[in-house]
Design a protein around this motif. Structure first.
Motif, PDB file in Angstrom:
ATOM      1  N   THR A 143       0.751  -1.156  -0.023  1.00  0.00           N
ATOM      2  CA  THR A 143       0.067   0.177   0.082  1.00  0.00           C
ATOM      3  C   THR A 143       1.110   1.239   0.068  1.00  0.00           C
ATOM      4  N   ALA A 144       2.043   1.486   0.740  1.00  0.00           N
ATOM      5  CA  ALA A 144       2.673   2.433   1.016  1.00  0.00           C
ATOM      6  C   ALA A 144       3.467   2.762  -0.715  1.00  0.00           C
ATOM      7  N   GLU A 145       3.806   1.525  -1.255  1.00  0.00           N
ATOM      8  CA  GLU A 145       4.302   1.877  -2.847  1.00  0.00           C
ATOM      9  C   GLU A 145       3.464   2.416  -3.687  1.00  0.00           C
ATOM     10  N   ILE A 146       2.267   1.784  -3.651  1.00  0.00           N
ATOM     11  CA  ILE A 146       1.216   2.504  -4.381  1.00  0.00           C
ATOM     12  C   ILE A 146       0.768   4.043  -3.945  1.00  0.00           C
ATOM     13  N   ALA A 147       0.676   4.114  -2.590  1.00  0.00           N
ATOM     14  CA  ALA A 147       0.614   5.647  -2.404  1.00  0.00           C
ATOM     15  C   ALA A 147       1.518   6.529  -2.963  1.00  0.00           C
ATOM     16  N   ARG A 148       2.875   5.993  -2.841  1.00  0.00           N
ATOM     17  CA  ARG A 148       3.682   6.906  -3.531  1.00  0.00           C
ATOM     18  C   ARG A 148       3.600   7.160  -5.064  1.00  0.00           C
ATOM     19  N   ALA A 149       3.171   6.017  -5.717  1.00  0.00           N
ATOM     20  CA  ALA A 149       2.782   5.972  -7.159  1.00  0.00           C
ATOM     21  C   ALA A 149       2.071   7.230  -7.332  1.00  0.00           C
ATOM     22  N   PHE A 150       1.072   7.204  -6.497  1.00  0.00           N
ATOM     23  CA  PHE A 150      -0.286   8.284  -6.702  1.00  0.00           C
ATOM     24  C   PHE A 150      -0.115   9.552  -6.120  1.00  0.00           C
ATOM     25  N   LEU A 151       1.068   9.590  -5.218  1.00  0.00           N
ATOM     26  CA  LEU A 151       1.556  10.891  -4.648  1.00  0.00           C
ATOM     27  C   LEU A 151       0.320  11.143  -3.492  1.00  0.00           C
ATOM     28  N   VAL A 152      -0.015  10.229  -2.983  1.00  0.00           N
ATOM     29  CA  VAL A 152      -1.098  10.488  -1.936  1.00  0.00           C
ATOM     30  C   VAL A 152      -0.650   9.970  -0.508  1.00  0.00           C
ATOM     31  N   PRO A 153      -1.391  10.076   0.510  1.00  0.00           N
ATOM     32  CA  PRO A 153      -0.761   9.496   2.091  1.00  0.00           C
ATOM     33  C   PRO A 153      -1.299   7.940   1.791  1.00  0.00           C
ATOM     34  N   GLU A 154      -0.693   7.327   2.723  1.00  0.00           N
ATOM     35  CA  GLU A 154      -0.759   5.904   2.674  1.00  0.00           C
ATOM     36  C   GLU A 154      -2.249   5.536   3.211  1.00  0.00           C
ATOM     37  N   ALA A 155      -2.702   6.347   4.345  1.00  0.00           N
ATOM     38  CA  ALA A 155      -4.032   5.952   4.709  1.00  0.00           C
ATOM     39  C   ALA A 155      -5.149   6.266   3.947  1.00  0.00           C
ATOM     40  N   THR A 156      -4.807   7.257   3.074  1.00  0.00           N
ATOM     41  CA  THR A 156      -5.971   7.478   2.163  1.00  0.00           C
ATOM     42  C   THR A 156      -6.106   6.152   1.033  1.00  0.00           C
ATOM     43  N   MET A 157      -4.613   5.787   0.646  1.00  0.00           N
ATOM     44  CA  MET A 157      -4.740   4.627  -0.277  1.00  0.00           C
ATOM     45  C   MET A 157      -5.183   3.328   0.343  1.00  0.00           C
ATOM     46  N   THR A 158      -5.144   3.292   1.501  1.00  0.00           N
ATOM     47  CA  THR A 158      -5.628   2.056   2.287  1.00  0.00           C
ATOM     48  C   THR A 158      -7.165   2.018   2.054  1.00  0.00           C
ATOM     49  N   LYS A 159      -7.749   3.257   2.403  1.00  0.00           N
ATOM     50  CA  LYS A 159      -9.358   3.389   2.483  1.00  0.00           C
ATOM     51  C   LYS A 159      -9.899   2.943   0.991  1.00  0.00           C
ATOM     52  N   ARG A 160      -9.116   3.479  -0.125  1.00  0.00           N
ATOM     53  CA  ARG A 160      -9.397   3.171  -1.441  1.00  0.00           C
ATOM     54  C   ARG A 160      -9.398   1.722  -1.906  1.00  0.00           C
ATOM     55  N   ILE A 161      -8.412   0.953  -1.314  1.00  0.00           N
ATOM     56  CA  ILE A 161      -8.325  -0.345  -1.832  1.00  0.00           C
ATOM     57  C   ILE A 161      -9.459  -1.300  -0.958  1.00  0.00           C
ATOM     58  N   THR A 162      -9.562  -0.805   0.359  1.00  0.00           N
ATOM     59  CA  THR A 162     -10.454  -1.737   1.150  1.00  0.00           C
ATOM     60  C   THR A 162     -12.152  -1.504   0.350  1.00  0.00           C
ATOM     61  N   ARG A 163     -12.378  -0.253  -0.122  1.00  0.00           N
ATOM     62  CA  ARG A 163     -13.744   0.138  -0.652  1.00  0.00           C
ATOM     63  C   ARG A 163     -13.694  -0.682  -1.899  1.00  0.00           C
ATOM     64  N   ALA A 164     -12.498  -0.947  -2.570  1.00  0.00           N
ATOM     65  CA  ALA A 164     -12.424  -1.358  -3.709  1.00  0.00           C
ATOM     66  C   ALA A 164     -12.855  -2.957  -3.865  1.00  0.00           C
ATOM     67  N   LYS A 165     -12.342  -3.495  -2.763  1.00  0.00           N
ATOM     68  CA  LYS A 165     -12.437  -5.126  -2.506  1.00  0.00           C
ATOM     69  C   LYS A 165     -13.899  -5.327  -2.095  1.00  0.00           C
ATOM     70  N   GLN A 166     -14.489  -4.228  -1.279  1.00  0.00           N
ATOM     71  CA  GLN A 166     -15.917  -4.381  -0.903  1.00  0.00           C
ATOM     72  C   GLN A 166     -16.950  -4.440  -1.983  1.00  0.00           C
ATOM     73  N   ARG A 167     -16.464  -3.333  -3.201  1.00  0.00           N
ATOM     74  CA  ARG A 167     -17.298  -3.208  -4.222  1.00  0.00           C
ATOM     75  C   ARG A 167     -17.314  -4.359  -5.115  1.00  0.00           C
ATOM     76  N   ILE A 168     -15.955  -5.225  -5.271  1.00  0.00           N
ATOM     77  CA  ILE A 168     -15.849  -6.363  -6.334  1.00  0.00           C
ATOM     78  C   ILE A 168     -16.588  -7.386  -5.418  1.00  0.00           C
ATOM     79  N   LYS A 169     -16.669  -7.593  -4.259  1.00  0.00           N
ATOM     80  CA  LYS A 169     -17.489  -8.752  -3.641  1.00  0.00           C
ATOM     81  C   LYS A 169     -18.936  -8.555  -3.604  1.00  0.00           C
ATOM     82  N   ALA A 170     -19.467  -7.102  -3.612  1.00  0.00           N
ATOM     83  CA  ALA A 170     -20.830  -6.975  -3.710  1.00  0.00           C
ATOM     84  C   ALA A 170     -21.364  -7.182  -5.237  1.00  0.00           C
ATOM     85  N   SER A 171     -20.440  -6.692  -6.115  1.00  0.00           N
ATOM     86  CA  SER A 171     -20.861  -6.851  -7.382  1.00  0.00           C
ATOM     87  C   SER A 171     -21.409  -8.191  -8.094  1.00  0.00           C
TER      88      SER A 171
END
Length: 420
Positions: A143-171
């Motif tokens: 998650t830290a590597e991805i956050a640096r690639a997007f130039l955003v804080p790691e906590a922000t990226m953690t939330k994005r990834i968690t929401r994406a997994k939940q969306r995939i499961k619900a779909s």
């Protein structure tokens, strides 16, 4: 049977196998989040056992079996009343518990990692969720590597990834490579993910090594697979060409001690000419067959100009500068501006490059970036301002998490003289 005779890079092997195992579990069970948890547990077991007990004959099959047991335990505890674990188990062909032989050719349609790539890039997710999720699942990036690639804080990226997994499961989407009609809707994100995976492998953002060959090789393999699916897409060809032309320089990028060697100082006889020829042919054909250039075609064209030049001094810098100017029209970004500033300095002098850097520095995404300080230091050194160049080299070295980059920047600081 276990093999103990030869040492093995367990961490690298597990990183290679993780997306394959995850793809196999998602295909069988359909629950992305639970499958990822099961795979992580299997990887942990392997990291603890393999160095002591030796490498199994079939590492991928071993991981699939262990992860399958973890997944079955999850199903038993969560949905035992519906006996779902028995139903799922009956749908798993016995011959799928083990991986095929290592030298068996993989057809694109049976490549679990490729299917996982397209699953994570499902249109039901926003691009801000698709790309981080895919980098995590397919690329194995932290998650830290991805956050640096997007130039955003790691906590922000953690939330994005968690929401994406939940969306995939619900779909409830099925685990399959989408039909041809659905590919264009996902292709842009797929290519961006592959590009970011390759970049992290070619210039690692943290750790003791400058590059991670496992990531670059997997990015190239998957891009070739996507091109087999879409042989007439010019941007797919452009991205593959960009990867090949860039990877061709890898043998000359480090010295015997693992230190960084900048392109201007590289021994170009060590560049891989076969990759260069393939890359140049790909991008030349792509550019000739389209009137609307994409970002990867233009970046590949820039890489081709570099790779075909006999030396840094003989590089066609005006052509590179023109290509960067066109690239900014197609896909402007602060990193493009940084690279353009170097070309601008080569053509019009360091003051012109520094003026362009001021434009890049105004972008909040580059706040605190070591690359901005590093490029500015280089141009100031060229301009004849050693004290300020040294200060910025040191500042850049303190910000980077890459050990080889830090060492190189400190060496540059020492070379220009003055106190640190």
């Amino acid at each position: 049977m276990q093999h103990r005779s030869e040492p093995v890079n367990t961490e690298g092997l597990l990183r290679d196998l993780a997306p394959q195992v995850l793809g196999a579990l998602v295909r069988r069970f359909g629950d992305f989040g639970a499958a990822e948890d099961a795979v992580q547990e299997a990887l942990l077991d392997a990291a603890l056992q393999w160095p002591k007990e030796g490498l199994p004959d079939n590492p991928r099959g071993w991981l699939i079996r262990v992860a399958h047991r973890r997944m079955t335990d999850h199903l038993r505890s969560e949905i035992a009343r519906r006996r779902r674990e028995d139903t799922v188990g009956t749908r798993i062909p016995r011959d799928q518990y083990l991986a095929p032989a290592a030298d068996a050719p993989r057809a694109p349609e049976s490549d679990d990692t490729l299917t996982l790539l397209f699953l994570c890039c499902h249109p039901s997710l926003t691009p801000g969720a698709q790309i981080p999720l895919t980098l995590r699942a397919v690329g194995g990036l932290t998650t830290a590597e991805i956050a640096r690639a997007f130039l955003v804080p790691e906590a922000t990226m953690t939330k994005r990834i968690t929401r994406a997994k939940q969306r995939i499961k619900a779909s409830g989407v099925g685990f399959r490579t989408p039909p041809a009609a659905e590919l264009p809707a996902r292709l842009g994100v797929v290519l961006q993910v592959l590009y970011l995976i390759f970049n992290e492998g070619y210039a690692s953002t943290e750790g003791p090594d400058l590059q991670r060959v496992d990531l670059t090789a997997e990015a190239i393999r998957l891009t070739r697979a996507v091109r087999r699916l879409l042989p007439d897409d010019h941007e797919v060809a452009g991205l593959l060409a960009l990867m090949l032309l860039t990877d061709a320089r890898r043998p000359a990028r480090t010295d015997p001690a693992g230190g960084l060697v900048p392109m201007a100082e590289q021994d170009r006889d060590r560049w891989d000419r076969a990759l260069i020829e393939e890359g140049v042919a790909l991008v030349s054909e792509a550019l000739a067959r389209t009137e609307r250039f994409g970002r990867y075609q233009l970046q590949a064209a820039i890489a081709a100009v570099h790779d075909e030049a006999p030396s840094d001094a003989e590089t066609d810098w005006p052509q590179i500068l023109a290509l960067y100017q066109l690239l900014r029209v197609v896909a402007d970004s602060p990193m493009v501006v940084l690279n353009q500033a170097v070309a601008q300095a080569k053509v019009h002098g360091p003051r012109a490059g520094l003026a362009l850097l001021d434009e890049a520095a105004a972008d909040p995404r580059l706040a605190g970036s070591h690359r901005l300080d590093a490029v500015r230091a280089h141009l100031l050194e060229e301009l004849g301002a050693p004290a300020e160049a040294r200060r910025l080299y040191v500042a850049a070295a303190r910000r980077t998490l890459s050990v080889p980059e830090r060492r190189y920047l400190l060496e540059r600081a020492d070379s220009v003289g003055g106190p640190r």
